[in-house]
Motif scaffolding. Sequence first.
Motif, PDB file in Angstrom:
ATOM      1  N   PHE A 153       0.803  -1.216   0.000  1.00  0.00           N
ATOM      2  CA  PHE A 153       0.000   0.000   0.000  1.00  0.00           C
ATOM      3  C   PHE A 153       0.845   1.278   0.000  1.00  0.00           C
ATOM      4  N   TRP A 154       2.050   1.227  -0.549  1.00  0.00           N
ATOM      5  CA  TRP A 154       2.912   2.410  -0.525  1.00  0.00           C
ATOM      6  C   TRP A 154       2.231   3.600  -1.204  1.00  0.00           C
ATOM      7  N   GLU A 155       1.501   3.319  -2.278  1.00  0.00           N
ATOM      8  CA  GLU A 155       0.852   4.380  -3.049  1.00  0.00           C
ATOM      9  C   GLU A 155      -0.245   5.056  -2.221  1.00  0.00           C
ATOM     10  N   ASP A 156      -1.047   4.250  -1.537  1.00  0.00           N
ATOM     11  CA  ASP A 156      -2.120   4.802  -0.701  1.00  0.00           C
ATOM     12  C   ASP A 156      -1.546   5.664   0.417  1.00  0.00           C
ATOM     13  N   ILE A 157      -0.449   5.192   1.002  1.00  0.00           N
ATOM     14  CA  ILE A 157       0.189   5.943   2.087  1.00  0.00           C
ATOM     15  C   ILE A 157       0.700   7.285   1.563  1.00  0.00           C
ATOM     16  N   ALA A 158       1.344   7.259   0.404  1.00  0.00           N
ATOM     17  CA  ALA A 158       1.887   8.492  -0.175  1.00  0.00           C
ATOM     18  C   ALA A 158       0.782   9.481  -0.515  1.00  0.00           C
ATOM     19  N   ILE A 159      -0.264   8.996  -1.154  1.00  0.00           N
ATOM     20  CA  ILE A 159      -1.367   9.875  -1.555  1.00  0.00           C
ATOM     21  C   ILE A 159      -2.024  10.502  -0.326  1.00  0.00           C
ATOM     22  N   TYR A 160      -2.207   9.707   0.726  1.00  0.00           N
ATOM     23  CA  TYR A 160      -2.822  10.222   1.948  1.00  0.00           C
ATOM     24  C   TYR A 160      -1.931  11.281   2.594  1.00  0.00           C
ATOM     25  N   ALA A 161      -0.638  10.988   2.710  1.00  0.00           N
ATOM     26  CA  ALA A 161       0.284  11.950   3.327  1.00  0.00           C
ATOM     27  C   ALA A 161       0.337  13.239   2.521  1.00  0.00           C
TER      28      ALA A 161
ATOM     29  N   ALA B 268       7.649   4.791 -12.330  1.00  0.00           N
ATOM     30  CA  ALA B 268       8.079   6.185 -12.174  1.00  0.00           C
ATOM     31  C   ALA B 268       6.880   7.130 -12.266  1.00  0.00           C
ATOM     32  N   ASP B 269       5.981   6.854 -13.194  1.00  0.00           N
ATOM     33  CA  ASP B 269       4.774   7.676 -13.332  1.00  0.00           C
ATOM     34  C   ASP B 269       3.880   7.544 -12.099  1.00  0.00           C
ATOM     35  N   ARG B 270       3.779   6.327 -11.567  1.00  0.00           N
ATOM     36  CA  ARG B 270       2.971   6.122 -10.358  1.00  0.00           C
ATOM     37  C   ARG B 270       3.566   6.890  -9.169  1.00  0.00           C
TER      38      ARG B 270
ATOM     39  N   GLY C  42       2.458  11.790  -5.451  1.00  0.00           N
ATOM     40  CA  GLY C  42       2.841  12.982  -4.702  1.00  0.00           C
ATOM     41  C   GLY C  42       4.276  12.985  -4.221  1.00  0.00           C
ATOM     42  N   ILE C  43       5.005  11.932  -4.525  1.00  0.00           N
ATOM     43  CA  ILE C  43       6.423  11.867  -4.147  1.00  0.00           C
ATOM     44  C   ILE C  43       7.223  12.679  -5.163  1.00  0.00           C
ATOM     45  N   ASN C  44       7.926  13.708  -4.696  1.00  0.00           N
ATOM     46  CA  ASN C  44       8.653  14.558  -5.646  1.00  0.00           C
ATOM     47  C   ASN C  44      10.163  14.364  -5.635  1.00  0.00           C
ATOM     48  N   LYS C  45      10.654  13.500  -4.709  1.00  0.00           N
ATOM     49  CA  LYS C  45      12.088  13.221  -4.664  1.00  0.00           C
ATOM     50  C   LYS C  45      12.300  11.735  -4.400  1.00  0.00           C
ATOM     51  N   VAL C  46      13.196  11.132  -5.162  1.00  0.00           N
ATOM     52  CA  VAL C  46      13.584   9.749  -4.908  1.00  0.00           C
ATOM     53  C   VAL C  46      15.099   9.681  -4.842  1.00  0.00           C
ATOM     54  N   ALA C  47      15.601   9.129  -3.756  1.00  0.00           N
ATOM     55  CA  ALA C  47      17.039   8.930  -3.603  1.00  0.00           C
ATOM     56  C   ALA C  47      17.359   7.483  -3.960  1.00  0.00           C
ATOM     57  N   LEU C  48      18.272   7.301  -4.890  1.00  0.00           N
ATOM     58  CA  LEU C  48      18.691   5.971  -5.319  1.00  0.00           C
ATOM     59  C   LEU C  48      20.078   5.669  -4.763  1.00  0.00           C
ATOM     60  N   SER C  49      20.248   4.473  -4.254  1.00  0.00           N
ATOM     61  CA  SER C  49      21.532   4.089  -3.661  1.00  0.00           C
ATOM     62  C   SER C  49      22.485   3.603  -4.748  1.00  0.00           C
ATOM     63  N   LEU C  50      23.684   4.178  -4.775  1.00  0.00           N
ATOM     64  CA  LEU C  50      24.718   3.791  -5.738  1.00  0.00           C
ATOM     65  C   LEU C  50      26.068   3.856  -5.031  1.00  0.00           C
ATOM     66  N   ASP C  51      26.755   2.726  -4.952  1.00  0.00           N
ATOM     67  CA  ASP C  51      27.966   2.662  -4.132  1.00  0.00           C
ATOM     68  C   ASP C  51      29.244   2.386  -4.898  1.00  0.00           C
TER      69      ASP C  51
ATOM     70  N   ASP D 142      16.702   7.524 -15.088  1.00  0.00           N
ATOM     71  CA  ASP D 142      16.173   8.052 -16.352  1.00  0.00           C
ATOM     72  C   ASP D 142      14.647   8.134 -16.335  1.00  0.00           C
ATOM     73  N   PHE D 143      14.023   7.060 -15.880  1.00  0.00           N
ATOM     74  CA  PHE D 143      12.553   7.019 -15.855  1.00  0.00           C
ATOM     75  C   PHE D 143      11.994   8.075 -14.903  1.00  0.00           C
ATOM     76  N   LEU D 144      12.602   8.216 -13.745  1.00  0.00           N
ATOM     77  CA  LEU D 144      12.117   9.178 -12.751  1.00  0.00           C
ATOM     78  C   LEU D 144      12.276  10.613 -13.233  1.00  0.00           C
ATOM     79  N   ILE D 145      13.439  10.929 -13.776  1.00  0.00           N
ATOM     80  CA  ILE D 145      13.681  12.285 -14.269  1.00  0.00           C
ATOM     81  C   ILE D 145      12.709  12.610 -15.406  1.00  0.00           C
ATOM     82  N   SER D 146      12.470  11.632 -16.287  1.00  0.00           N
ATOM     83  CA  SER D 146      11.521  11.834 -17.384  1.00  0.00           C
ATOM     84  C   SER D 146      10.111  12.072 -16.866  1.00  0.00           C
ATOM     85  N   ALA D 147       9.790  11.468 -15.713  1.00  0.00           N
ATOM     86  CA  ALA D 147       8.467  11.614 -15.120  1.00  0.00           C
ATOM     87  C   ALA D 147       8.339  12.903 -14.315  1.00  0.00           C
ATOM     88  N   GLY D 148       9.433  13.629 -14.159  1.00  0.00           N
ATOM     89  CA  GLY D 148       9.384  14.885 -13.410  1.00  0.00           C
ATOM     90  C   GLY D 148       9.666  14.740 -11.936  1.00  0.00           C
TER      91      GLY D 148
END
Length: 356
Positions: free
Chosen positions: A78-86, A107-109, A114-123, A147-153
């Motif tokens: 239910f990550w999407e429901d939690i995000a939309i509610y918050a 990425a579109d979802r 409503g999530i406007n930032k995603v941090a990706l782990s790269l080591d 790439d997908f996230l940046i394209s989605a805004g």
Amino acid sequence: MNIIIDKIEYIPENCLLELCFKCNLNCKHCGSSINAFSKKRQGRELTKNEFMKVIQELKMLGGKKIGLVGGEPLLYEFWEDIAIYAKSLGFELSMISNGMLIDRIMADRIKKSGINKVALSLDGPRDFHNILRGNVHAFDHVLSAADFLISAGVQVNIITTIMNKNIDLLDEIEKIVENIKASFWQLQIGVPMGKLKFNSDLLLEPQRIVEVEQFILKSKKRNKVEITVADSIGYCSNNELILRNNSSTDGTRAFLGCMAGCRAVAIESNGNIKGCLSLQNDNFIEGNVLKNSLTEIWRSANSFQYNRKFKKENLSGECTTCKYGLICRGGCTSMAYNASGSINNNPYCISLYQKN
């Protein structure tokens, strides 16, 4: 008495919300000890409605930002429901992900939730990153997810955990981050906890924190990527303002002590409340929302005493003689505790080695 923390109002402005304690990778440096390890979360996972109740309380307490994390948060049904509610309550939302599940549709979802930032782990470069994370496709998934996230805004940030085996790869990682066109590159030191504690060959020796500082200073001069440093890097060094500021700050940001339990709160997937998710030891559990409300726990006079009731006498080791001791308090509480056994004695301190 600390001149900074003791004079602020305790408001949980920033919350890390652990949606689940499961992951689709098996990383050698995992601080949460997820997968192929004996440690498990006690109790059951919160339901969607229970998470929403906690988020509602968080808003009433003055919360402003929520970071959705795991494990891998996208594995939570239910990550999407939690995000939309918050988002509907006005929270600024972000997420930390390994990128394995992020394709164009995901990425579109994420954007629409409503999530406007995603941090990706790269080591590290491809081979290092894949071996560290136990999956031959992990590196490529980070690149495609970005790439997908940046394209989605969606704003993409990259998080790199610095260890003994990749400190000499930072120049290569910097070029990768530049090519990804990430907004920010967060650098943090691997904390000796979870699986990393038992993979000691990966741990960065404390004195090498000076090399980390020098890399950051050189990278900032190159100005190819925007660096932000986590609380595990510092503290009160000669270059503190350079290390801790970038285009998103006003130039005055400095480490003023751990804010866990003062301006930050963490909620584990089973309802445990802590000041920070990096405080993995059960000694740092302040309560559980299945037994007491978040409001009761946050406002309790007995909660978060390591920060709220700090005294000079708590300092130990080299921190006892440091002129910044009452401000810094030993830096990152998790790093200090796991590296020295004391929450107010931090061997990973840049200013400590500047004395020598």
